[in-house]
Design a protein around this motif. Structure first.
Motif, PDB file in Angstrom:
ATOM      1  N   GLY A 254       6.151  -3.794  33.450  1.00 42.18           N
ATOM      2  CA  GLY A 254       5.704  -4.531  32.286  1.00 42.18           C
ATOM      3  C   GLY A 254       5.528  -3.709  31.036  1.00 42.18           C
ATOM      4  N   THR A 255       5.910  -2.458  31.040  1.00 40.00           N
ATOM      5  CA  THR A 255       5.762  -1.640  29.847  1.00 40.00           C
ATOM      6  C   THR A 255       6.959  -1.880  28.947  1.00 40.00           C
ATOM      7  OG1 THR A 255       4.624   0.038  31.127  1.00 40.00           O
ATOM      8  CG2 THR A 255       5.434   0.691  28.971  1.00 40.00           C
ATOM      9  N   THR A 256       6.692  -2.398  27.777  1.00 44.83           N
ATOM     10  CA  THR A 256       7.775  -2.688  26.848  1.00 44.83           C
ATOM     11  C   THR A 256       7.776  -1.669  25.712  1.00 44.83           C
ATOM     12  OG1 THR A 256       6.423  -4.113  25.447  1.00 44.83           O
ATOM     13  CG2 THR A 256       7.540  -5.164  27.330  1.00 44.83           C
ATOM     14  N   TRP A 257       8.902  -1.598  25.034  1.00 42.86           N
ATOM     15  CA  TRP A 257       8.969  -0.733  23.853  1.00 42.86           C
ATOM     16  C   TRP A 257       8.027  -1.238  22.774  1.00 42.86           C
ATOM     17  CZ3 TRP A 257      10.548   3.990  23.791  1.00 42.86           C
ATOM     18  CH2 TRP A 257      11.474   4.425  24.737  1.00 42.86           C
ATOM     19  N   ALA A 258       7.843  -2.554  22.683  1.00 46.90           N
ATOM     20  CA  ALA A 258       6.923  -3.111  21.682  1.00 46.90           C
ATOM     21  C   ALA A 258       5.490  -2.649  21.959  1.00 46.90           C
ATOM     22  CB  ALA A 258       6.995  -4.631  21.671  1.00 46.90           C
ATOM     23  N   THR A 259       5.104  -2.627  23.232  1.00 50.48           N
ATOM     24  CA  THR A 259       3.774  -2.149  23.603  1.00 50.48           C
ATOM     25  C   THR A 259       3.608  -0.689  23.206  1.00 50.48           C
ATOM     26  OG1 THR A 259       3.673  -3.678  25.471  1.00 50.48           O
ATOM     27  CG2 THR A 259       2.200  -1.779  25.555  1.00 50.48           C
ATOM     28  N   ALA A 260       4.601   0.128  23.525  1.00 51.93           N
ATOM     29  CA  ALA A 260       4.541   1.549  23.193  1.00 51.93           C
ATOM     30  C   ALA A 260       4.527   1.769  21.684  1.00 51.93           C
ATOM     31  CB  ALA A 260       5.720   2.282  23.825  1.00 51.93           C
ATOM     32  N   MET A 261       5.309   0.977  20.962  1.00 51.07           N
ATOM     33  CA  MET A 261       5.346   1.119  19.507  1.00 51.07           C
ATOM     34  C   MET A 261       4.014   0.720  18.875  1.00 51.07           C
ATOM     35  SD  MET A 261       9.290  -0.116  18.972  1.00 51.07           S
ATOM     36  CE  MET A 261       9.152  -0.511  17.271  1.00 51.07           C
ATOM     37  N   GLN A 262       3.393  -0.329  19.394  1.00 50.59           N
ATOM     38  CA  GLN A 262       2.085  -0.738  18.874  1.00 50.59           C
ATOM     39  C   GLN A 262       1.031   0.340  19.141  1.00 50.59           C
ATOM     40  OE1 GLN A 262       2.628  -3.029  16.556  1.00 50.59           O
ATOM     41  NE2 GLN A 262       0.934  -4.280  17.263  1.00 50.59           N
ATOM     42  N   ALA A 263       1.043   0.912  20.332  1.00 52.78           N
ATOM     43  CA  ALA A 263       0.091   1.976  20.657  1.00 52.78           C
ATOM     44  C   ALA A 263       0.316   3.180  19.754  1.00 52.78           C
ATOM     45  CB  ALA A 263       0.226   2.379  22.127  1.00 52.78           C
ATOM     46  N   THR A 264       1.577   3.520  19.523  1.00 54.63           N
ATOM     47  CA  THR A 264       1.908   4.661  18.667  1.00 54.63           C
ATOM     48  C   THR A 264       1.518   4.383  17.223  1.00 54.63           C
ATOM     49  OG1 THR A 264       3.742   5.202  20.142  1.00 54.63           O
ATOM     50  CG2 THR A 264       3.754   6.228  17.972  1.00 54.63           C
ATOM     51  N   LEU A 265       1.787   3.190  16.752  1.00 52.07           N
ATOM     52  CA  LEU A 265       1.406   2.825  15.386  1.00 52.07           C
ATOM     53  C   LEU A 265      -0.105   2.871  15.212  1.00 52.07           C
ATOM     54  CD1 LEU A 265       2.497   1.977  12.655  1.00 52.07           C
ATOM     55  CD2 LEU A 265       2.364  -0.406  13.416  1.00 52.07           C
ATOM     56  N   HIS A 266      -0.838   2.436  16.217  1.00 53.48           N
ATOM     57  CA  HIS A 266      -2.306   2.504  16.211  1.00 53.48           C
ATOM     58  C   HIS A 266      -2.759   3.956  16.024  1.00 53.48           C
ATOM     59  CE1 HIS A 266      -6.396   2.360  17.819  1.00 53.48           C
ATOM     60  NE2 HIS A 266      -6.014   3.279  18.662  1.00 53.48           N
ATOM     61  N   CYS A 267      -2.202   4.856  16.831  1.00 54.64           N
ATOM     62  CA  CYS A 267      -2.560   6.279  16.733  1.00 54.64           C
ATOM     63  C   CYS A 267      -2.128   6.854  15.397  1.00 54.64           C
ATOM     64  CB  CYS A 267      -1.901   7.067  17.856  1.00 54.64           C
ATOM     65  SG  CYS A 267      -2.934   7.256  19.286  1.00 54.64           S
ATOM     66  N   LEU A 268      -0.934   6.510  14.978  1.00 53.87           N
ATOM     67  CA  LEU A 268      -0.396   7.026  13.728  1.00 53.87           C
ATOM     68  C   LEU A 268      -1.280   6.637  12.549  1.00 53.87           C
ATOM     69  CD1 LEU A 268       2.055   8.496  12.406  1.00 53.87           C
ATOM     70  CD2 LEU A 268       3.068   6.239  12.130  1.00 53.87           C
ATOM     71  N   THR A 269      -1.796   5.432  12.561  1.00 57.99           N
ATOM     72  CA  THR A 269      -2.659   4.969  11.474  1.00 57.99           C
ATOM     73  C   THR A 269      -3.928   5.811  11.377  1.00 57.99           C
ATOM     74  OG1 THR A 269      -1.795   2.724  11.717  1.00 57.99           O
ATOM     75  CG2 THR A 269      -3.887   2.970  10.535  1.00 57.99           C
ATOM     76  N   GLY A 270      -4.588   6.015  12.503  1.00 63.21           N
ATOM     77  CA  GLY A 270      -5.790   6.850  12.500  1.00 63.21           C
ATOM     78  C   GLY A 270      -5.491   8.282  12.091  1.00 63.21           C
ATOM     79  N   CYS A 271      -4.399   8.820  12.623  1.00 62.24           N
ATOM     80  CA  CYS A 271      -4.005  10.186  12.262  1.00 62.24           C
ATOM     81  C   CYS A 271      -3.720  10.307  10.772  1.00 62.24           C
ATOM     82  CB  CYS A 271      -2.777  10.615  13.055  1.00 62.24           C
ATOM     83  SG  CYS A 271      -3.088  10.946  14.785  1.00 62.24           S
ATOM     84  N   ALA A 272      -3.012   9.328  10.235  1.00 60.86           N
ATOM     85  CA  ALA A 272      -2.650   9.365   8.818  1.00 60.86           C
ATOM     86  C   ALA A 272      -3.888   9.373   7.931  1.00 60.86           C
ATOM     87  CB  ALA A 272      -1.768   8.178   8.472  1.00 60.86           C
ATOM     88  N   ILE A 273      -4.833   8.513   8.236  1.00 62.28           N
ATOM     89  CA  ILE A 273      -6.064   8.451   7.444  1.00 62.28           C
ATOM     90  C   ILE A 273      -6.772   9.803   7.489  1.00 62.28           C
ATOM     91  CG2 ILE A 273      -8.374   7.433   7.307  1.00 62.28           C
ATOM     92  CD1 ILE A 273      -7.032   4.799   8.329  1.00 62.28           C
ATOM     93  N   GLY A 274      -6.934  10.343   8.689  1.00 64.09           N
ATOM     94  CA  GLY A 274      -7.623  11.625   8.834  1.00 64.09           C
ATOM     95  C   GLY A 274      -6.897  12.767   8.160  1.00 64.09           C
ATOM     96  N   GLU A 275      -5.598  12.832   8.335  1.00 65.86           N
ATOM     97  CA  GLU A 275      -4.845  13.938   7.752  1.00 65.86           C
ATOM     98  C   GLU A 275      -4.813  13.883   6.240  1.00 65.86           C
ATOM     99  OE1 GLU A 275      -1.279  15.425   9.504  1.00 65.86           O
ATOM    100  OE2 GLU A 275      -1.709  14.288  11.321  1.00 65.86           O
ATOM    101  N   ILE A 276      -4.591  12.711   5.685  1.00 67.99           N
ATOM    102  CA  ILE A 276      -4.572  12.608   4.225  1.00 67.99           C
ATOM    103  C   ILE A 276      -5.944  12.939   3.658  1.00 67.99           C
ATOM    104  CG2 ILE A 276      -4.304  11.023   2.284  1.00 67.99           C
ATOM    105  CD1 ILE A 276      -2.064   9.669   3.958  1.00 67.99           C
ATOM    106  N   LEU A 277      -6.999  12.437   4.282  1.00 68.86           N
ATOM    107  CA  LEU A 277      -8.348  12.769   3.839  1.00 68.86           C
ATOM    108  C   LEU A 277      -8.576  14.277   3.895  1.00 68.86           C
ATOM    109  CD1 LEU A 277     -11.130  11.816   2.889  1.00 68.86           C
ATOM    110  CD2 LEU A 277     -11.745  11.509   5.300  1.00 68.86           C
ATOM    111  N   GLY A 278      -8.135  14.917   4.985  1.00 62.20           N
ATOM    112  CA  GLY A 278      -8.275  16.370   5.105  1.00 62.20           C
ATOM    113  C   GLY A 278      -7.526  17.108   4.010  1.00 62.20           C
ATOM    114  N   MET A 279      -6.328  16.647   3.675  1.00 59.88           N
ATOM    115  CA  MET A 279      -5.545  17.282   2.611  1.00 59.88           C
ATOM    116  C   MET A 279      -6.223  17.124   1.256  1.00 59.88           C
ATOM    117  SD  MET A 279      -3.051  18.735   3.922  1.00 59.88           S
ATOM    118  CE  MET A 279      -3.014  18.828   5.694  1.00 59.88           C
ATOM    119  N   VAL A 280      -6.741  15.948   0.999  1.00 60.70           N
ATOM    120  CA  VAL A 280      -7.415  15.697  -0.272  1.00 60.70           C
ATOM    121  C   VAL A 280      -8.671  16.560  -0.384  1.00 60.70           C
ATOM    122  CG1 VAL A 280      -8.671  13.947  -1.616  1.00 60.70           C
ATOM    123  CG2 VAL A 280      -6.456  13.393  -0.583  1.00 60.70           C
ATOM    124  N   VAL A 281      -9.473  16.617   0.684  1.00 67.13           N
ATOM    125  CA  VAL A 281     -10.699  17.423   0.661  1.00 67.13           C
ATOM    126  C   VAL A 281     -10.357  18.905   0.518  1.00 67.13           C
ATOM    127  CG1 VAL A 281     -12.680  18.191   2.057  1.00 67.13           C
ATOM    128  CG2 VAL A 281     -12.114  15.754   1.906  1.00 67.13           C
TER     129      VAL A 281
END
Length: 187
Positions: free
Chosen positions: A44-71
């Motif tokens: 039952g593991t679909t590419w859509a499931t994996a992409m959603q999980a990755t996008l979820h992680c990517l969003t959190g990472c992006a916020i943290g990394e950009i904030l770190g760069m700005v600070v």
């Protein structure tokens, strides 16, 4: 000042599978839920499931990394301390998306922290390794300023490559009941 950043959103948009499966829009988590009850290899593991999980992680990472760069830039830090701060904040924000969603589902903070660590550590680590590697390899990106196009092109390129590499990793882990698969019990 100079810096490398990552993950501020990719151009990939995927419909919310949660809505398709009756979970509504209350999922601040961003996971796809459309997989079977079995979490064994490939069940039952679909590419859509994996992409959603990755996008979820990517969003959190992006916020943290950009904030770190700005600070780091605002404090006029060099590349290394700014990158360390950005990576640390990428993990903090990456974990926090899962943590808050699981706590909202009624799990204690201690148990939710264990779930977030199990769900996101490998995904965030792979993303950060790939993304920072891309930034380091792009000539001039480490010395580019936040106002330079090169900085943002390298950053977005790093995010795109990290997404492409991390998605199969997440698919493999979810198919084995690991990574983001541990979060699905709380939806």
């Amino acid at each position: 000042m100079d810096h490398s950043s990552r993950h501020p959103g990719t151009a990939h948009h995927h419909p919310d599978p949660a809505a398709e499966h009756g979970h509504g829009n209350g999922n601040a988590h961003g996971h796809a839920h459309g997989h079977g009850a079995g979490h064994g290899p490939g069940h039952g593991t679909t590419w859509a499931t994996a992409m959603q999980a990755t996008l979820h992680c990517l969003t959190g990472c992006a916020i943290g990394e950009i904030l770190g760069m700005v600070v780091g830039t605002a404090l006029m830090w060099g590349n290394v301390p700014t990158m360390v701060l950005a990576i640390a904040l990428a993990f903090v924000f990456g974990y926090s998306f899962t943590l808050f969603a699981v706590v909202r589902a009624g799990v204690s903070m201690k148990a939710a922290l264990k779930v977030a660590l199990a769900a996101d550590t490998v995904s965030i680590a792979v993303m950060e390794l790939v993304d920072n590697g891309i930034i380091a390899l792009v000539p001039g990106a480490m010395d580019a300023h936040l106002s330079d196009g090169l900085f943002w092109y390298a950053l977005l390129g790093g995010f795109a490559v990290a997404f492409a590499i991390t998605t199969p990793v997440n698919k493999w882990m979810i198919g084995r009941g690991k990574g983001h698969a541990v979060v699905h019990a709380y939806h």
